[in-house]
Design an enzyme around this catalytic site. Sequence first.
Site, PDB file in Angstrom:
ATOM      1  N   PRO A  62     101.762  94.115   0.707  1.00 21.20           N
ATOM      2  CA  PRO A  62     100.950  93.220   1.535  1.00 21.20           C
ATOM      3  C   PRO A  62     101.244  91.746   1.262  1.00 21.20           C
ATOM      4  O   PRO A  62     101.338  91.318   0.112  1.00 21.20           O
ATOM      5  CB  PRO A  62      99.518  93.592   1.150  1.00 21.20           C
ATOM      6  N   CYS A  63     101.359  90.996   2.373  1.00 17.12           N
ATOM      7  CA  CYS A  63     101.822  89.606   2.249  1.00 17.12           C
ATOM      8  C   CYS A  63     100.741  88.591   2.555  1.00 17.12           C
ATOM      9  O   CYS A  63     101.019  87.403   2.613  1.00 17.12           O
ATOM     10  CB  CYS A  63     103.006  89.384   3.193  1.00 17.12           C
ATOM     11  N   GLN A  64      99.490  89.027   2.754  1.00 16.42           N
ATOM     12  CA  GLN A  64      98.467  88.070   3.180  1.00 16.42           C
ATOM     13  C   GLN A  64      98.298  86.916   2.197  1.00 16.42           C
ATOM     14  O   GLN A  64      97.943  85.813   2.589  1.00 16.42           O
ATOM     15  CB  GLN A  64      97.121  88.781   3.382  1.00 16.42           C
ATOM     16  N   ILE A  66     100.697  85.604   0.527  1.00 14.61           N
ATOM     17  CA  ILE A  66     101.964  84.890   0.409  1.00 14.61           C
ATOM     18  C   ILE A  66     102.314  84.144   1.685  1.00 14.61           C
ATOM     19  O   ILE A  66     102.929  83.095   1.648  1.00 14.61           O
ATOM     20  CB  ILE A  66     103.098  85.887   0.056  1.00 14.61           C
ATOM     21  N   SER A  67     101.894  84.669   2.838  1.00 18.05           N
ATOM     22  CA  SER A  67     102.303  84.095   4.111  1.00 18.05           C
ATOM     23  C   SER A  67     101.686  82.720   4.324  1.00 18.05           C
ATOM     24  O   SER A  67     100.673  82.355   3.725  1.00 18.05           O
ATOM     25  CB  SER A  67     101.902  85.018   5.265  1.00 18.05           C
TER      26      SER A  67
END
Length: 267
Positions: A62-64, A66-67
């Site tokens: 999951p990239c939430q 990091i984005s």
Amino acid sequence: KYLSVFSGIGGLEASDPPVLLCELDEDATRVLNTVYPSIKVCPDIHELVDPPNVDVVAGGWPCQDISIAGQQAGVAGLQSKLLIEMLRVANEAKARTVVAENVPNLLRLRSGHEFKASLDAFHGSGFPFVAWRTLNAREFGLPQNRSRILMIASKDKDIALTLFRALPEPGEDAIDPSLTEMAAGFYWTAGTHSINYSRGYVPTIKVGSSVDIPSPPAVHYGDVVRKLTAAEALKLQGFDLEVDLFGSPANAYKAAGNAVAKPIGTW
């Protein structure tokens, strides 16, 4: 043999199915159960213990955090710590290789320190050879400007280096270049990063892309200006799935925004 974690709706999966899937989201799980009816779906990676032995573990963690659209907490964030869980599963499954995916902002966050922390995590978990490459869905024949980092971490150097092989040639169903100027994609409202008016393709389909958020994806062709349908959002990710599988168009938009573009996963 490979094992899929953070499976979403199956974007990173190969042409052959995995031996096990792992996905927390109920709507995505319903899709996986339809696409892979004979394969078990583990609901939570923290509960995935004693996994079957495989050669590869694949997952877009999951990239939430990091984005650019997220909190940018980086590897220290709650979601990004799931990378450590993926590596735990890989070791317990005696995998020799991990295929991972994330957003390009991972390279830039905190002047690269977060990306170094990710590399350290791979190295510290026994995968000394790590290759990474930024790929765009447009390079795979999809009219969506969607860049993602693909990483291959392996105990075998030659396997890691396969990430740098040639990209596939456009297939027979690729879009005719002469037609690409006929339509443009954009975000319905500017949000925080402009409308991104893009002739010939749409900007990145986001996790929150739906009619219920300030900036859903849209299309302009001739005298028509309209929002994308959920079915179109899925197709722009390379999926041929019925929207009814997701329970609602909003759920389908979310799944499309969360997914790895299918042609990239297959490649």
